[in-house]
Each structure stands twice: as structure tokens, then as C-alpha cells.
Design a protein around this motif. Structure first.
Motif, PDB file in Angstrom:
ATOM      1  N   UNK A  32       0.853  -1.203   0.000  1.00 15.33           N
ATOM      2  CA  UNK A  32       0.000   0.000   0.000  1.00 15.33           C
ATOM      3  C   UNK A  32       0.883   1.246   0.000  1.00 15.33           C
ATOM      4  N   UNK A  33       0.635   2.117  -0.982  1.00 14.18           N
ATOM      5  CA  UNK A  33       1.484   3.314  -1.109  1.00 14.18           C
ATOM      6  C   UNK A  33       0.874   4.534  -0.425  1.00 14.18           C
ATOM      7  N   UNK A  34      -0.452   4.626  -0.427  1.00 15.92           N
ATOM      8  CA  UNK A  34      -1.009   5.833   0.174  1.00 15.92           C
ATOM      9  C   UNK A  34      -2.492   5.751   0.395  1.00 15.92           C
ATOM     10  N   UNK A  98      -4.688   4.771  -7.647  1.00 15.72           N
ATOM     11  CA  UNK A  98      -3.796   5.825  -7.165  1.00 15.72           C
ATOM     12  C   UNK A  98      -4.549   6.654  -6.146  1.00 15.72           C
ATOM     13  N   UNK A  99      -3.944   6.837  -4.992  1.00 13.36           N
ATOM     14  CA  UNK A  99      -4.633   7.487  -3.887  1.00 13.36           C
ATOM     15  C   UNK A  99      -4.425   8.991  -3.837  1.00 13.36           C
ATOM     16  N   UNK A 100      -4.737   9.573  -2.680  1.00 12.87           N
ATOM     17  CA  UNK A 100      -4.590  11.012  -2.454  1.00 12.87           C
ATOM     18  C   UNK A 100      -3.116  11.365  -2.252  1.00 12.87           C
ATOM     19  N   UNK A 251      -8.553   8.795  -7.530  1.00 14.57           N
ATOM     20  CA  UNK A 251      -8.363  10.189  -7.120  1.00 14.57           C
ATOM     21  C   UNK A 251      -7.880  11.013  -8.318  1.00 14.57           C
ATOM     22  N   UNK A 252      -8.520  12.164  -8.541  1.00 15.28           N
ATOM     23  CA  UNK A 252      -8.149  13.046  -9.658  1.00 15.28           C
ATOM     24  C   UNK A 252      -8.090  14.496  -9.181  1.00 15.28           C
ATOM     25  N   UNK A 253      -7.266  15.315  -9.841  1.00 18.67           N
ATOM     26  CA  UNK A 253      -7.295  16.743  -9.513  1.00 18.67           C
ATOM     27  C   UNK A 253      -8.684  17.303  -9.805  1.00 18.67           C
TER      28      UNK A 253
END
Ligand code: FES
Length: 260
Positions: A32-34, A98-100, A251-253
């Protein structure tokens, strides 16, 4: 690396109406990265239901090789999952997506974390990490009614926390955006996860500000192969005009994805 693993269920409990908290132990934890990443859990040993269920990660304990997920038991699959007991195993694929980016907020800045319903859980690990970095956090959590509220005390330990319920049976009456307006909340960085109408309302208010939105989207494979989770981009970004929520997101901008 994405792993598929029979993970041991360390703990499993009902924390609000139809809401369950499950702690899973195994090797996926160290991948887990984030915050904001999710796992895909198979809810039945047979073929029905066939598809895994995407469930976001609420907190991670790398020392104990375990992480906690929070999910709503609403359909056949998640209801089956809710019947599992501690020491049972669960077939888990992950971590996915992909997380925050916690790095988007700097020490000394203020981050506003806004969650709606089952969009609240991934903000918990995010808030912990922002706290560790010295970022001041404010939380606004929205739920339908009192019996659906969870983790308000846990969030309160990390920073200023406001709870809104649609019917006013807990916290303040109304939507998260009503609370943000009423409290005149200032922030440097926005992070949000929840249903599309909530994300749209935030995007309308805060377009052009620094922010990330996590989309709750129907999924099939979870690994970019089936196109069940495709959304259009606002500017034809990625060179193709669409993104896959499972692998490009969730998660996206703010402003990148057409929220429909
Ligand atoms: Fe299959 Fe995203 S869920 S491509």
C-alpha cells in the motif's frame, strides 16, 4: 505490486447501520502506497456474485501487517462479506488505484477533508498522514442520518471535525456544503470523497483551487481491463478523452473529470 491473497480477518464489526469495519492481515499491506487506494474483495467462494467488490482502505498498520476497510453492506456480495467472522479468510486483490497525494499540502498549511457516507473512510488514513506532516486538518463529514454516522470521534482526535446529517438527527442539518458555507471554512488544499452530487457541489464552489476528488464508481475488473469504470475528462486529457477510474484514479485533480 498488485497481489492476490487469502488474507486473515483479524477483526470485523458493525459500526453503524449497515456499515462494517474489517481488519485484514497479510502481505498486501506492505504494497500500500497511500491513502485513497482500494482493494477488490471476493465475497463468495462460488460464482454468485461473480464480481469482486471495490472497498477503500481506511487505515494501515504496517508494523502488524494489517489494514482496515470500512464498507456498506447493501447488495448480495457485501451482505455475504458482512457474515464473515474473525479468523476467517478473505480473497483480496490489491492494493489498487492511485490514492490522495498527501504531499500536495505542506507543513503549516490547512487541508479541508470532505467526506460523504461511504466516501468517509479513505480520508481517515489521509488525515493521519497529514497530521504527521504538520498539516492542519479540518474535516466535514456528511451522512444521511444519525444511525449511519461512524468515525466522528476518531476524526475529532485528528483535528476540527463537523458532522452534517441530511435530516439533522446528528450534528448540523443539511449537506456538507451547507456546513462549509456556514462556517466560512478557509483552507489551502481540498481533499474529498463521496457521491457525485457532493463532488459536483464542491467542484462548483472550488474550481480553480488546489484540490483532489476521489470518485465512487461502479467497477468490474478493478485492473483496467473491462472499461466498466470509464469517465470522460473535461479537456480530453490523457490523450484519449477518457480515464479509467480503477487504474487512473480513483483520485483526480479537481476539474479533470466530467462528473456525471
Ligand atoms: Fe475494469 Fe476499471 S473496473 S477497467
Amino acid at each position: 505490486m498488485i497481489l492476490q491473497e487469502q488474507m486473515r480477518i483479524l477483526a470485523h464489526r458493525n459500526i453503524a447501520k449497515d456499515i462494517f469495519e474489517m481488519t485484514l492481515q497479510g502481505n498486501i499491506t506492505k504494497e500500500i502506497k497511500g491513502p485513497g487506494q482500494f482493494v477488490h474483495i471476493r465475497t463468495s467462494a462460488g460464482l454468485d456474485p461473480l464480481l469482486r467488490r471495490p472497498i477503500s482502505i481506511a487505515s494501515v498498520d504496517t508494523d502488524e501487517s494489517c489494514f482496515t476497510v470500512i464498507y456498506r453492506a447493501e447488495g448480495k456480495g457485501t451482505k455475504l462479506l458482512s457474515e464473515k467472522k474473525p479468523d476467517d479468510t478473505a480473497d483480496v486483490l490489491g492494493p489498487l488505484g492511485n490514492g490522495f497525494p498527501a504531499d500536495a499540502a505542506a507543513a503549516g498549511e490547512t487541508a479541508l477533508l470532505v467526506g460523504g457516507g461511504i466516501g468517509v473512510p479513505p480520508l481517515y488514513e489521509l488525515s493521519k498522514r497529514l497530521n504527521e506532516k504538520g498539516v492542519r486538518v479540518k474535516h466535514v463529514l456528511g451522512f444521511e442520518r444519525a444511525e449511519k454516522v461512524f468515525y466522528s470521534e476518531q476524526f475529532s482526535l485528528l483535528g476540527e471535525t463537523h458532522v452534517a446529517t441530511v435530516d439533522g438527527s446528528f450534528g448540523t442539518k443539511g449537506f456538507v456544503t451547507d456546513t462549509i458555507d456556514r462556517e466560512n471554512m478557509e483552507f489551502d488544499q481540498l481533499y474529498a470523497c463521496g457521491p457525485i452530487p457532493m463532488l459536483k457541489a464542491l467542484e462548483e464552489r472550488f474550481h480553480g483551487r488546489r484540490g483532489y476528488l476521489s470518485l465512487e464508481q461502479r467497477m468490474g475488473c478493478g485492473i483496467g481491463a473491462c472499461f466498466a469504470c470509464v469517465c470522460h475528462t473535461a479537456d480530453g486529457a490523457e490523450g484519449r478523452g477518457y480515464i479509467k477510474v480503477c487504474t487512473d484514479g480513483p483520485v483526480f485533480p479537481i476539474g479533470k473529470v466530467v462528473l456525471a
